[in-house]
Design a protein around this motif. Structure first.
Motif, PDB file in Angstrom:
ATOM      1  N   UNK A  80       0.833  -1.191   0.000  1.00  0.00           N
ATOM      2  CA  UNK A  80       0.000   0.000   0.000  1.00  0.00           C
ATOM      3  C   UNK A  80       0.871   1.245   0.000  1.00  0.00           C
ATOM      4  N   UNK A  81       0.514   2.215  -0.865  1.00  0.00           N
ATOM      5  CA  UNK A  81       1.249   3.474  -0.880  1.00  0.00           C
ATOM      6  C   UNK A  81       1.113   4.147   0.479  1.00  0.00           C
ATOM      7  N   UNK A  82       2.190   4.735   1.011  1.00  0.00           N
ATOM      8  CA  UNK A  82       2.127   5.309   2.353  1.00  0.00           C
ATOM      9  C   UNK A  82       1.347   6.616   2.429  1.00  0.00           C
ATOM     10  N   UNK A  97      -2.089  13.019   2.641  1.00  0.00           N
ATOM     11  CA  UNK A  97      -2.913  12.107   3.431  1.00  0.00           C
ATOM     12  C   UNK A  97      -2.156  10.800   3.659  1.00  0.00           C
ATOM     13  N   UNK A  98      -1.859  10.478   4.908  1.00  0.00           N
ATOM     14  CA  UNK A  98      -1.229   9.198   5.238  1.00  0.00           C
ATOM     15  C   UNK A  98      -2.252   8.089   5.046  1.00  0.00           C
ATOM     16  N   UNK A 133      -2.018  -0.111   9.553  1.00  0.00           N
ATOM     17  CA  UNK A 133      -0.773  -0.116  10.349  1.00  0.00           C
ATOM     18  C   UNK A 133      -0.691   1.119  11.232  1.00  0.00           C
ATOM     19  N   UNK A 134      -1.816   1.807  11.415  1.00  0.00           N
ATOM     20  CA  UNK A 134      -1.869   3.006  12.246  1.00  0.00           C
ATOM     21  C   UNK A 134      -0.874   4.076  11.783  1.00  0.00           C
ATOM     22  N   UNK A 154      10.380   8.644   2.877  1.00  0.00           N
ATOM     23  CA  UNK A 154      10.759   9.072   1.535  1.00  0.00           C
ATOM     24  C   UNK A 154       9.581   9.689   0.790  1.00  0.00           C
ATOM     25  N   UNK A 155       8.403   9.106   0.959  1.00  0.00           N
ATOM     26  CA  UNK A 155       7.228   9.651   0.282  1.00  0.00           C
ATOM     27  C   UNK A 155       6.853  11.016   0.843  1.00  0.00           C
TER      28      UNK A 155
END
Length: 287
Positions: free
Chosen positions: A2-4, A17-18, A23-24, A33-34
């Protein structure tokens, strides 16, 4: 995988948006990095005047992902070399420098927080210019009890000496309403109003000319710089490495290897009766 995170832009506001809700939104090298790229892109985009950091899921950020971070330290302990403080500082600075982009971005940054925002999550979010939280949010730095110090060192600058010491010298959790009352964050709003309230504030700021926003932010932030913020965070980042390599820090990693991270964290926090110690076994892992 999944993209972070993902980004959106509307009415002069870039939302970062996280997206690792399951994974909280724990901190990983991939998230680091993102986030670096997303903040840089927003700060360079002439159509963006305000940056809004928010998160999907029940938690804004439950700290570092302890699975990879404790495994990294365990592997280090198994090597033939002693702890290299300079290499540790360099490694951790790759994370700290990204959080500080929220502080040093020319454009105003706002964080909208729900659920857990603890440990490394506070290192990140307290670098934002303004923090708005839902009533269900919880802040705090539980690694103060063992295995860490706040790397970005924003606590004193937001709270003053005595209140910063009161919460760092215990690691106690801070409910959102209390966090607003003591000045750790700007304000606390009902859970279902968080997104709308933070977005409206960001859009209201975005009505100002971009050059005005940048000048006013720099004027405010320079006060903290003059007070020694740069040296404080250098010490905080170095001490975090030291705290992970004290006897107690090494014992924590060893215990995590024996019984798992979740149980090791519970054993640390159960005597204080806060954070996940009051919740079910599905409570988030947190640093």
């Amino acid at each position: 995988m999944t993209a972070p995170l993902r980004t959106e832009t509307e009415a002069g506001v870039r939302s970062i948006v996280l997206t690792r809700a399951e994974e909280y939104n724990t901190i990983t090298p991939q998230l680091r990095d993102a986030l670096r790229g997303a903040i840089d892109d927003a700060d360079a985009d002439p159509d963006v005047r305000v940056i809004l950091l928010r998160a999907e899921g029940p938690a804004f950020c439950a700290g570092y992902g302890l699975d990879w971070s404790t495994e990294m330290q365990a592997a280090e302990a198994a090597s033939d070399r002693v702890w290299d403080s300079v290499a540790d500082q360099r490694m951790l600075s790759t994370f700290v420098d990204v959080y500080l982009k929220l502080w040093y971005a020319a454009k105003p940054t706002i964080a909208a927080v729900q659920g857990w925002c603890i440990a490394g999550g506070t290192d990140m979010v307290l670098c934002a210019d303004i923090v708005v939280a839902a009533e269900n949010a919880v802040f705090g730095y539980p690694p103060a009890r063992v295995w860490g110090t706040p790397t970005t060192a924003m606590w004193v600058y937001r709270l003053g000496f005595e209140r910063a010491k009161r919460y760092l010298l215990t690691g106690d959790e801070i409910p959102a309403r209390t966090a607003a009352d003591i000045g750790l964050i700007l304000e606390c709003v009902p859970d279902d109003e968080l997104l709308g309230h933070a977005t409206a504030l960001a859009r209201r700021m975005a009505r100002l000319p971009g050059n005005q926003l940048e000048m006013l932010k720099l004027l405010c932030n320079q006060t903290a710089e003059n007070m020694g913020l740069a040296s404080s965070r250098t010490l905080g980042t170095f001490f975090d490495g030291v705290a992970r390599h004290t006897q107690e820090g090494r014992d924590f990693v060893r215990r995590a290897g024996e019984v798992g991270i979740r149980q090791a964290v519970r054993e640390r926090d159960d005597p204080f009766g806060d954070y996940g110690s009051r919740t079910s076994p599905t409570a988030p892992r947190r640093s």
